[in-house]
Enzyme design. Structure first.
Site, PDB file in Angstrom:
ATOM      1  N   VAL B  13       0.844  -1.201   0.000  1.00  0.00           N
ATOM      2  CA  VAL B  13       0.000   0.000   0.000  1.00  0.00           C
ATOM      3  C   VAL B  13       0.880   1.252   0.000  1.00  0.00           C
ATOM      4  O   VAL B  13       2.093   1.191   0.199  1.00  0.00           O
ATOM      5  CB  VAL B  13      -0.939   0.014   1.223  1.00  0.00           C
ATOM      6  CG1 VAL B  13      -1.828  -1.220   1.223  1.00  0.00           C
ATOM      7  CG2 VAL B  13      -0.155   0.132   2.507  1.00  0.00           C
ATOM      8  N   ASP B  14       0.231   2.384  -0.239  1.00  0.00           N
ATOM      9  CA  ASP B  14       0.943   3.652  -0.249  1.00  0.00           C
ATOM     10  C   ASP B  14       0.381   4.561   0.844  1.00  0.00           C
ATOM     11  O   ASP B  14      -0.394   4.119   1.696  1.00  0.00           O
ATOM     12  CB  ASP B  14       0.861   4.290  -1.642  1.00  0.00           C
ATOM     13  CG  ASP B  14      -0.578   4.560  -2.083  1.00  0.00           C
ATOM     14  OD1 ASP B  14      -1.455   4.775  -1.220  1.00  0.00           O
ATOM     15  OD2 ASP B  14      -0.822   4.561  -3.303  1.00  0.00           O
ATOM     16  N   ALA B  15       0.794   5.810   0.824  1.00  0.00           N
ATOM     17  CA  ALA B  15       0.386   6.725   1.890  1.00  0.00           C
ATOM     18  C   ALA B  15      -1.088   7.091   1.808  1.00  0.00           C
ATOM     19  O   ALA B  15      -1.617   7.716   2.720  1.00  0.00           O
ATOM     20  CB  ALA B  15       1.262   7.984   1.871  1.00  0.00           C
TER      21      ALA B  15
END
Lengths: 147, 147, 147, 147
Positions: B13-15
């Site tokens: 996942v990312d931010a």
């Protein structure tokens, strides 16, 4: 057009010895973060403070020439389309040592409320920044035109 | 069609809290490695033994719905085009928990001599495997047709 | 001891042609996720549902033999120490094709409230699962003993 | 001591919302590449031209405080030990916005012939560069002393 120079990292290559094709999307994202740095708080402020994100709805990547560890890319970012809630950025990724185009990407993003995960009207500062770098592509454009 | 089920990893996942858009190309590559597993020596044997690779010349990715940590994707791989030295694979990535299409990718690869970095005629075993999963798309197809 | 077999991915290698040293920590995390899969909701349920995480406070990694694309690792996970709010897991990563130890990691984690980012008492189901795989190391242990 | 400032990338975080623990080793490697940049041809020249690499034999990482997207780390690289064919680098990773130490790593590498995958005597230019930044740790040093 906003330019970013980026050396290839030791871990960016794959078992064939060239930069892994997915890494170019990471590079594009870095270039987009640089593109939006003039926003108040930068891209991080948009995401974390205002909770507005720019998730991709479409990416087209054309790979023209491989790039290797020890080389660097100059990424030239411009905007080819601005819609009501979407925009398409174009990244030309050029090998610094010989000027050869390595890859060209088109990246369509939608301004999105990250809490609701629903599209929202494009904030005016985002629109203004995109507009300052608008460089629409000329017709006739073949398959692959941003929509 | 070859199917692969893949849980989302903690680091994918990312931010913004959803799977980073570049990861879908990594998933596509995993699915392609699985697709070519029936080759003698698998995909690794092709790359490392015969020194023939399948670098991408074009990728189109359409992102339809986000996917998160704790979820899984089922990746359905088929072949939409076979040329003399190239082929286009299509990956439908479907969320396992609700059956929703998360992303669909088209990935055009060229059979390539990794020593010379030059295209080569497609090996017969590669062609046969691609042909066994050919599922051409129906006309009329809009922008984004594999070439 | 919980065992996980994992093929090396095409993108896991670096420009020296062997698996990049940071990837072993990714592998360790995958093995930890597998280790905690018996929890209700798995590791993802702990993180996303109960908002309790296990961030690392210390990692020791000893790299014994390189591993390459086309190979696979068997990761044997056990627990060498359980404290009040921390535990140390050990991962032995063994090359499947020849049984050679590639790397051994010790990973000390602290049960943490992810909202407050503060340590919390270890949940009983986490403690029970750790205890079921406890395999303390024998004294005398030299430098590198988990604390 | 060689210093490198590095913003956290959008994709560096994990599902707990903080930088994934394996990324710190990637950051260390970037800092090491920067450290060796004064070599003729840089680190890439060492790897690709002279076919000498510096694979890790041991890493110790102490994680002190989390770091997030939108923040940056200043990485201070120095050398705590130089052996005949090995050296230990230390990386202090400090959050730029508040000066808090986020992580400290010790990274022992061995000068290695990448063709034979066998240790070799340390090249003199590598030794000289390491020596210019030697900052041995004071006794008494507890567990975790570089060997």
């Amino acid at each position: 057009m906003v330019s970013l120079e980026r050396p290839i990292k030791f871990e960016d290559v794959d078992a064939a010895g060239i930069v892994f094709f997915a890494r170019f999307l990471s590079y594009a994202h870095e270039a987009m973060e640089r593109f939006f740095a003039p926003l108040d708080g930068g891209y991080a402020g948009l995401i974390l403070g205002r909770r507005i994100g720019l998730p991709a709805v479409r990416v087209e990547a054309d790979y023209a020439a491989p790039v290797r560890y020890g080389e660097a890319l100059r990424i030239e970012t411009s905007v080819v389309h601005i819609g009501r809630r979407s925009a398409t950025l174009r990244y030309r990724m050029i090998r610094v040592h010989d000027g050869v185009l390595s890859a060209e990407l088109r990246h369509t993003v939608v301004t999105t409320d990250l809490v609701q995960i629903a599209s929202v009207a494009m904030p005016e500062d985002v629109r203004a920044l995109l507009g300052a770098h608008l460089d629409p592509e000329q017709a006739p454009v073949s398959a692959g035109r941003p929509v």
